[in-house]
Design an enzyme around this catalytic site. Sequence first.
Site, PDB file in Angstrom:
ATOM      1  N   GLY A  57       0.462  -0.794   0.452  1.00 46.47           N
ATOM      2  CA  GLY A  57      -0.029  -0.317  -0.011  1.00 46.47           C
ATOM      3  C   GLY A  57       0.832   1.342  -0.199  1.00 46.47           C
ATOM      4  N   ASN A  58       0.270   2.675   0.354  1.00 47.52           N
ATOM      5  CA  ASN A  58       1.044   3.363   0.195  1.00 47.52           C
ATOM      6  C   ASN A  58       0.535   4.517   0.958  1.00 47.52           C
ATOM      7  OD1 ASN A  58      -0.547   4.841  -0.521  1.00 47.52           O
ATOM      8  ND2 ASN A  58      -0.769   4.064  -2.632  1.00 47.52           N
ATOM      9  N   HIS A  59       0.839   5.481   1.707  1.00 46.46           N
ATOM     10  CA  HIS A  59       0.432   6.679   3.131  1.00 46.46           C
ATOM     11  C   HIS A  59      -0.299   7.470   2.534  1.00 46.46           C
ATOM     12  CE1 HIS A  59       3.656   5.381   5.530  1.00 46.46           C
ATOM     13  NE2 HIS A  59       4.776   5.123   4.270  1.00 46.46           N
ATOM     14  N   SER A  60      -1.030   7.396   1.833  1.00 42.10           N
ATOM     15  CA  SER A  60      -2.455   8.126   0.454  1.00 42.10           C
ATOM     16  C   SER A  60      -3.195   8.443   1.537  1.00 42.10           C
ATOM     17  CB  SER A  60      -2.969   7.635  -0.231  1.00 42.10           C
ATOM     18  OG  SER A  60      -3.597   8.652  -0.066  1.00 42.10           O
ATOM     19  N   ALA A  96      -4.093   7.489  -5.068  1.00 41.25           N
ATOM     20  CA  ALA A  96      -2.407   6.509  -5.179  1.00 41.25           C
ATOM     21  C   ALA A  96      -2.835   5.507  -5.971  1.00 41.25           C
ATOM     22  CB  ALA A  96      -1.827   7.430  -3.939  1.00 41.25           C
TER      23      ALA A  96
END
Length: 404
Positions: free
Chosen positions: A212-215, A281
Amino acid sequence: MSILSGKRILLGVTAGIAAYKTASLVRLFIKAGAEVKVVMTPASKDFVTPLTLSTLSKNPVFSSFTNEEDENAEWNNHVELGLWADLMIIAPATANTMGKMANGICDNLLMATYLSAKCDVYFAPAMDLDMYKHQTTTDNFNKLSSIGNKMIPAAHGELASGLVGEGRMAEPEDIVEYISRDILSQLPLRGKKVLITAGPTYEAIDPVRFIGNHSSGKMGYEIAKAAARLGAEVNLISGPSHETVSNITAINLVKVTSAQQMYDEAHNYFEDTHIAILSAAVADYRPKNVANQKIKKKTETFSIELEKTKDILKSLGEIKSKQFLVGFALETNNELEHAKGKLESKNLDLIVLNSLNDKGAGFGVSTNKVTFITKSNLVLEQELKSKSQVAKDLLDQILNQLHA
Ligand code: CTP
């Protein structure tokens, strides 16, 4: 959420029996999330007390230019009051006050405030049957309509005189309904469908792990709220996010997890969309094979083979007809060049450039510093602002381009 939420409403009360109903009117405005200030004509205080209206509105009530009983009295500035308001409603509006409004007669604080107000002015007449029908009253209605004031027509019913006919002030609920509808009808995105993608996507590795990512999704959710406030019907396709849309009925929240699900939902809604804003994102790669069971730690090193996800924005750019398509670009170097490249290669109408080099911009913060780049190569660098302000500016920019 009510369309009146956050609106600054200036209520002018004049001396009619119906003034007692303004207590309910103030309550309804407050319940709808509006801020209310009340200006009364001196004579209206015989029909409803300033204390009632100040308690309900949670603001002082004004009725004269100064408070005569107080020797340190301050000047009640009608110009400031007039400028403060997003909208003004005079209810009840007596024949006397309407006559003054129509002729610019300024002999009390309410009239001075009316003449200083730059916002929309509504008035809800209340008077006896024959007064309501009198030619001078009709002339005053017409004069006020011709200068853009909006009349909330009186209702038919029993009047204070005992007569039955037209002249009863519209009920508070009907006044609120009338104003809400009128505001809605003027909103610039009324009748427009807006598609927004927001948040990160999670790409499964096994049943318990993902890439995943930090969005946080905040930017996209703010755009959705701003679009709804401008009257749009919003389809918000969101990856996992803690953001909420509370009870905004104009936003249809579609929750997804992976890039593929976001792709499918975006394509579901795209055809029927006027404006698409893709702020998500999205993961560019996902594990090629997803394990059915939790992967055990057996080896010292471990690799996951990744494959490309579908580029949602690019795919929409390929099929777009009349849709206005907006993308985001998050860059760390050669920002302008890269953003312009994406604008062209993805067939966009506008791109919003975020540079990670800017302090206060990007993931997990409530501010953002962006640059709008248009199809006609206009580069509009913005200051550091709250994400909600960036959302409003973005929609203004889109509206500018749509109306250019
Ligand atoms: N985007 C998308 N689907 C993807 C990847 C990106 O819809 N699979 C959208 C994003 O929502 C954003 C825009 O494309 O509006 C730009 O994304 P970004 O990751 O910055 O650019 P990429 O095109 O993926 O290029 P790169 O990662 O090489 O910078």
